[in-house]
Each structure stands twice: as C-alpha cells, then as structure tokens.
Write a protein that holds these residues in place. Structure first.
Motif, PDB file in Angstrom:
ATOM      1  N   VAL A  33       1.124  -1.109  -0.083  1.00 27.64           N
ATOM      2  CA  VAL A  33      -0.261  -0.069   0.305  1.00 27.64           C
ATOM      3  C   VAL A  33       0.992   1.043   0.116  1.00 27.64           C
ATOM      4  O   VAL A  33       0.868   2.191  -0.579  1.00 27.64           O
ATOM      5  CB  VAL A  33      -1.055   0.101   1.246  1.00 27.64           C
ATOM      6  CG1 VAL A  33      -2.119   1.319   1.305  1.00 27.64           C
ATOM      7  CG2 VAL A  33      -1.974  -1.350   1.219  1.00 27.64           C
ATOM      8  N   CYS A  34       2.501   1.429   0.591  1.00 29.07           N
ATOM      9  CA  CYS A  34       2.720   2.046   0.808  1.00 29.07           C
ATOM     10  C   CYS A  34       3.537   2.799  -0.346  1.00 29.07           C
ATOM     11  O   CYS A  34       3.354   4.296  -0.859  1.00 29.07           O
ATOM     12  CB  CYS A  34       4.419   2.087   1.775  1.00 29.07           C
ATOM     13  SG  CYS A  34       3.290   1.174   3.369  1.00 29.07           S
ATOM     14  N   ALA A  35       3.917   2.103  -1.142  1.00 33.58           N
ATOM     15  CA  ALA A  35       4.317   1.503  -2.725  1.00 33.58           C
ATOM     16  C   ALA A  35       3.994   2.446  -3.230  1.00 33.58           C
ATOM     17  O   ALA A  35       4.331   3.351  -4.468  1.00 33.58           O
ATOM     18  CB  ALA A  35       4.702   0.581  -3.287  1.00 33.58           C
ATOM     19  N   ALA A  36       2.516   2.750  -2.998  1.00 33.08           N
ATOM     20  CA  ALA A  36       2.032   3.878  -4.449  1.00 33.08           C
ATOM     21  C   ALA A  36       1.986   5.604  -4.842  1.00 33.08           C
ATOM     22  O   ALA A  36       2.132   6.197  -5.271  1.00 33.08           O
ATOM     23  CB  ALA A  36       0.022   3.919  -4.233  1.00 33.08           C
ATOM     24  N   CYS A  37       3.000   5.774  -3.145  1.00 31.67           N
ATOM     25  CA  CYS A  37       3.101   7.084  -2.719  1.00 31.67           C
ATOM     26  C   CYS A  37       4.794   7.154  -2.628  1.00 31.67           C
ATOM     27  O   CYS A  37       5.745   7.813  -3.055  1.00 31.67           O
ATOM     28  CB  CYS A  37       2.787   8.022  -1.917  1.00 31.67           C
ATOM     29  SG  CYS A  37       0.900   8.346  -2.460  1.00 31.67           S
ATOM     30  N   HIS A  38       5.339   6.170  -1.633  1.00 28.94           N
ATOM     31  CA  HIS A  38       6.865   6.384  -1.632  1.00 28.94           C
ATOM     32  C   HIS A  38       7.323   4.806  -2.296  1.00 28.94           C
ATOM     33  O   HIS A  38       8.610   5.089  -2.085  1.00 28.94           O
ATOM     34  CB  HIS A  38       6.570   5.572  -0.210  1.00 28.94           C
ATOM     35  CG  HIS A  38       5.908   6.489   0.716  1.00 28.94           C
ATOM     36  ND1 HIS A  38       6.645   8.141   1.283  1.00 28.94           N
ATOM     37  CD2 HIS A  38       4.674   6.717   1.549  1.00 28.94           C
ATOM     38  CE1 HIS A  38       5.357   8.465   1.867  1.00 28.94           C
ATOM     39  NE2 HIS A  38       4.453   7.396   2.219  1.00 28.94           N
ATOM     40  N   GLY A  39       6.944   5.139  -3.555  1.00 27.81           N
ATOM     41  CA  GLY A  39       7.794   3.644  -4.057  1.00 27.81           C
ATOM     42  C   GLY A  39       8.037   1.922  -3.858  1.00 27.81           C
ATOM     43  O   GLY A  39       7.585   2.215  -3.243  1.00 27.81           O
ATOM     44  N   ALA A  40       7.746   1.241  -5.211  1.00 26.14           N
ATOM     45  CA  ALA A  40       8.524  -0.140  -4.483  1.00 26.14           C
ATOM     46  C   ALA A  40       9.410  -0.286  -3.975  1.00 26.14           C
ATOM     47  O   ALA A  40       9.584  -1.040  -2.629  1.00 26.14           O
ATOM     48  CB  ALA A  40       7.783  -0.661  -5.664  1.00 26.14           C
ATOM     49  N   ASP A  41      10.442   0.153  -4.279  1.00 26.13           N
ATOM     50  CA  ASP A  41      11.500   0.105  -3.537  1.00 26.13           C
ATOM     51  C   ASP A  41      12.274   1.266  -2.220  1.00 26.13           C
ATOM     52  O   ASP A  41      13.225   1.063  -1.647  1.00 26.13           O
ATOM     53  CB  ASP A  41      12.709   0.261  -4.232  1.00 26.13           C
ATOM     54  CG  ASP A  41      12.878   1.826  -5.412  1.00 26.13           C
ATOM     55  OD1 ASP A  41      11.841   2.268  -5.239  1.00 26.13           O
ATOM     56  OD2 ASP A  41      13.912   1.471  -6.152  1.00 26.13           O
TER      57      ASP A  41
END
Length: 103
Positions: A33-41
């Motif tokens: 869920v965080c990856a949407a804004c903070h990136g997959a990496d």
C-alpha cells in the motif's frame, strides 16, 4: 544516585527498542500500500513525498505513530492519518524494519 537513575532509564529505553524490533519480511509484505506514494523500493514516486528507503527505524515508528495519533497535521497529513489508523503496533514496527533495511 542521579547517575544510576539516568543509567537505568537509558538502559530500559535500549531494551524497549529491541523489544519493538520489527520483522523485515512481514514489513515488506505490508508495504504494498505504501508503494503507491513512496515507491516499491522506498524511493518516492511523487515529488515532495518522502523517501523511506534506508530511513532510521525508530524515526519511522515515531512518525507513523504521530500520524496515527493525529499529532502530525498539515499538507497531506490526512492521507497518512487514514493509512496509519489501519496499522497495528506490530505492522508499524514491521514496516519501519523493512524500510530501514533497504540500502
């Protein structure tokens, strides 16, 4: 006596920090869920959003808890408050451990 009391308090703080250490693998699974804004990496995909990759673990725990407790306001805090409200203490510790582990 004062030095002993200060040492005791500091020691308890160190012990409690270890007790809260999160599970990196569980944090990685929760980070989708965080990856949407903070990136997959952990590198933000939206300008102005913070990078989480390699961030200090305790800082992340403190920050997420501040959003959860609505102590951080302004900007897009409402978005983070809603996301943080859905996280347990274990989720927060795991996410912090995961992002701190990224180098």
């Amino acid at each position: 006596m004062k030095k002993i009391a200060v040492g005791f308090v500091l020691g308890l703080g160190l012990l409690s920090g270890n007790a809260l250490a999160g599970d990196v693998a569980a944090g990685q699974a929760k980070a989708a869920v965080c990856a949407a804004c903070h990136g997959a990496d952990g590198i933000a995909v939206i300008p102005g959003y913070p990078n989480l990759k390699g961030q200090n673990e305790q800082y992340l725990v403190t920050s997420i808890n501040a959003y959860k407790n609505k102590q951080r306001n302004g900007g897009l805090a409402a978005v983070m408050q809603a996301q943080a409200a859905m996280l347990s203490d274990a989720d927060i510790a795991n996410l912090a451990a995961y992002y701190a582990s990224l180098k």
